[in-house]
Write a protein that holds these residues in place. Structure first.
Motif, PDB file in Angstrom:
ATOM      1  N   HIS A  51     -13.565   5.479  -1.615  1.00  8.46           N
ATOM      2  CA  HIS A  51     -12.381   5.967  -0.913  1.00  8.46           C
ATOM      3  C   HIS A  51     -12.063   7.416  -1.237  1.00  8.46           C
ATOM      4  CE1 HIS A  51     -11.650   1.557  -0.672  1.00  8.46           C
ATOM      5  NE2 HIS A  51     -11.231   1.910   0.550  1.00  8.46           N
TER       6      HIS A  51
ATOM      7  N   ALA B  14       1.118   7.296  -4.920  1.00  7.56           N
ATOM      8  CA  ALA B  14       0.810   5.888  -4.700  1.00  7.56           C
ATOM      9  C   ALA B  14       2.053   5.010  -4.614  1.00  7.56           C
ATOM     10  CB  ALA B  14      -0.099   5.378  -5.826  1.00  7.56           C
TER      11      ALA B  14
ATOM     12  N   ASP C  74       1.317   4.551   2.401  1.00  6.99           N
ATOM     13  CA  ASP C  74       0.287   3.749   3.069  1.00  6.99           C
ATOM     14  C   ASP C  74      -0.723   4.595   3.836  1.00  6.99           C
ATOM     15  OD1 ASP C  74       1.249   1.448   2.123  1.00  6.99           O
ATOM     16  OD2 ASP C  74       2.545   1.027   3.864  1.00  6.99           O
TER      17      ASP C  74
ATOM     18  N   ARG D 188      -3.857   7.085   1.625  1.00  8.40           N
ATOM     19  CA  ARG D 188      -4.716   6.462   0.617  1.00  8.40           C
ATOM     20  C   ARG D 188      -5.824   7.407   0.157  1.00  8.40           C
ATOM     21  NH1 ARG D 188      -1.487   3.136  -1.370  1.00  8.40           N
ATOM     22  NH2 ARG D 188      -0.946   1.307  -0.151  1.00  8.40           N
TER      23      ARG D 188
ATOM     24  N   TYR E 189      -6.818   8.264  -3.661  1.00  5.75           N
ATOM     25  CA  TYR E 189      -8.133   7.996  -4.240  1.00  5.75           C
ATOM     26  C   TYR E 189      -8.829   9.288  -4.667  1.00  5.75           C
ATOM     27  CZ  TYR E 189      -8.368   2.982  -3.480  1.00  5.75           C
ATOM     28  OH  TYR E 189      -8.172   1.642  -3.572  1.00  5.75           O
TER      29      TYR E 189
END
Lengths: 284, 261
Positions: A36, A240, A247, A250, A254
């Motif tokens: 990710h 986060a 949402d 991400r 990551y």
């Protein structure tokens, strides 16, 4: 060894499975972060300031901030920790007071990191008047890694064979000459390796810096040790959990995690390189 | 009582121990040891394990100081100076009294740096002088020919016997008058042991040597005087041939004839 011992075979198999399971879990976490995070990684991500509260842009100031904190932590904790270890391993007598010191150090290692954060807030930020700053944050992180450094260094000192000590003293070296010429050179690699691993862990901590140094967003890089900084773990924590668009960003989360991971891995790699270098130099 | 009668009257005594007791915490390890050690001779300390011979040896250069809660009573003089008197410079004492250990313990440095270690910590900086000392010491320890072409190789690469002779060279480099040897050959093969024994034979002309050994043949071969220790006490001390042929004490006879120990 008996080959038909079923209990032995079973234990071996079980232990092997447990080991594989652990490696598998770590492997999956790494794989997930890399999969990710890699999509977010590019030059701009590493080299530019965040935009839209970290939803876009890069994490450059957080990288710089964490880097400064690591340097600050090393500068404070390494001399203190190694000095303390030398005292405990070479000078301290076995008495009740020193047993208490050892107990305190071991206990310190088990204190939750948020407690160190509160301690840092109380002592360095407020009492010493440093305010939320690199200085206060580094001192707090240093307190947190001190037990690790002291324990690793003490073990490393004790690993130096008694024969070297005896020979030094018998040749007329004073105690400090013995330590300086015939103990420290052989134990330094172990000390530094253990210390760097401890500091690497501290670099990823959020709680101690939360209350003592970390800022969510700063438009410019710090100019002195009395400035606040952004830091990778805190940035990740905000992105986060606190970010309104958590949402949808991400990849930013990551990406930050991956950079943090690389930083810690880099430190560990450095520790390993130092160790192999010294191992080659001093063998016995 | 220090027995003087066993030595020729004109013999110079370097070390005098009188009524020495030694304690490890509450445990007494040496009881009332009185012993004279003559200059430029080899004195062997023999006895079964745990008899106190090594403890006594380590009293002579105050190596026991490093053991917590240890205590010495009585007097030990070296060259008429009480080495346990307050204000004694232990560094000066250990320059005067070198020591070689049971397990060879070269530093993980080059052969040169091992031998130069002592002179360096005592302030010798001149590279030419250091090189002289190193060569001279290695010559004296009969290892120069084996290592002269690899002085800068790591000492850990030497064989066990060579390492022990290097340790002797390292001790000599400080310029001691007295050499204490704590079972210097007990971890070596017979051939290396022989070389160490030959070396002791050469060194005795210039040095006072005190050697602890559990090997009675070795004591008989290398020493002029032998002191027999048993259970922390000195049973008897005499000229080596006398100890091995005609001891005064029954315990000594039992030990050297192999009845115990």
């Amino acid at each position: 060894m008996k080959t038909n011992n079923t209990a032995d075979t079973f234990i071996l198999l079980a232990l092997r499975l447990i080991t594989y399971a652990i490696v598998l879990v770590i492997g999956y976490i790494l794989f997930d972060i890399i999969r990710h995070g890699a999509t977010a990684l590019n030059w701009q991500f590493i080299s530019s300031f965040p935009r839209r509260s970290g939803a876009a842009g890069g994490i450059f100031p957080a990288i710089v901030g964490t880097f400064y904190l690591v340097i600050g932590t090393i500068a404070v904790s390494l001399p203190l920790g190694i000095g303390g270890a030398i005292y405990l391993a070479e000078y301290a007598e076995q008495n009740r007071f020193n047993t208490l010191i050892r107990l305190a150090i071991v206990t310190l290692a088990g204190v939750p990191s948020i407690v160190f954060g509160l301690f840092g807030l109380g002592i360095f930020v407020l009492f010493c008047g440093f305010g939320p700053s690199i200085l206060a944050g580094s001192l707090t992180l240093a307190c947190m890694v001190l037990p690790t450094i002291i324990v690793a260094s003490e073990e490393s000192l004790r690993a130096v064979p008694k024969g070297f000590r005896d020979a030094s003293l018998a040749l007329g070296a004073t105690k400090w000459e013995m330590i300086r010429t015939n103990i420290l050179p052989y134990s330094l690699s172990g000390m530094i390796t253990g210390s760097i691993l401890g500091i690497g862990r501290a670099a990823g901590e959020t709680a101690p810096i939360l209350l003592t140094v970390a800022a969510f967003y700063l438009p410019r890089l710090p100019k002195s040790v009395f400035d606040q900084v952004m830091a990778l773990p805190y940035h990740l924590y905000i992105l986060a959990t606190q970010h309104p668009e958590a949402d949808r960003i991400r990849h930013m989360q990551y990406g930050t995690a991956l950079i943090l991971l690389l930083l810690v891995l880099g430190l560990s790699l450095g520790a390993i390189l130092i160790r192999t270098h010294f191992r080659k130099k001093y063998r016995w | 009582m220090v027995e003087q009668s066993i030595y020729p009257t004109d013999m110079e005594m370097v070390i005098t121990a009188s009524q020495v007791d030694f304690f490890y915490g509450p445990t007494q390890a040496l009881f009332d040891i009185s012993l004279l050690i003559p200059a430029k001779h080899v004195t062997a300390l023999i006895g079964p394990s745990g008899c106190g011979k090594s403890t006594f040896l380590r009293c002579l250069n105050r190596m026991n100081d490093t053991i917590p809660h240890s205590r010495v009573e009585g007097t030990i003089t070296i060259n008429q100076k009480d080495i346990y008197a307050p204000g004694t410079d232990v560094v000066e004492l250990r320059k005067e009294v070198g020591m070689v250990f049971q397990k060879s313990n070269p530093f993980p440095k080059s052969i040169f740096d091992n031998v130069a270690y002592g002179p360096r910590i005592h302030g010798e900086k001149d590279p030419k002088r250091l090189a002289e000392i190193v060569e001279q010491s290695l010559q004296q320890a009969a290892i120069w020919d084996e290592v002269k072409d690899r002085l800068h190789a790591n000492a850990m690469g030497l064989s066990g016997g060579q390492q022990q002779r290097l340790c002797i060279a390292r001790a000599l480099a400080v310029g001691p008058k007295i050499l204490l040897m704590d079972e210097p050959a007990s971890a070596l093969d017979p051939k290396s042991t022989m070389r160490i024994e030959d070396l002791i034979g050469e060194l005795r002309t210039n040095y006072t040597i005190v050697i602890v050994t559990h090997n009675m043949q070795q004591a008989a071969r290398v020493s002029d005087y032998t002191a027999f220790f048993y259970e922390g006490g000195l049973i008897e001390c005499d000229a080596t041939p006398k100890i091995f042929t005609n001891p005064r004490q029954k315990q000594t006879e039992d030990y050297i004839t192999g009845r115990f120990g």
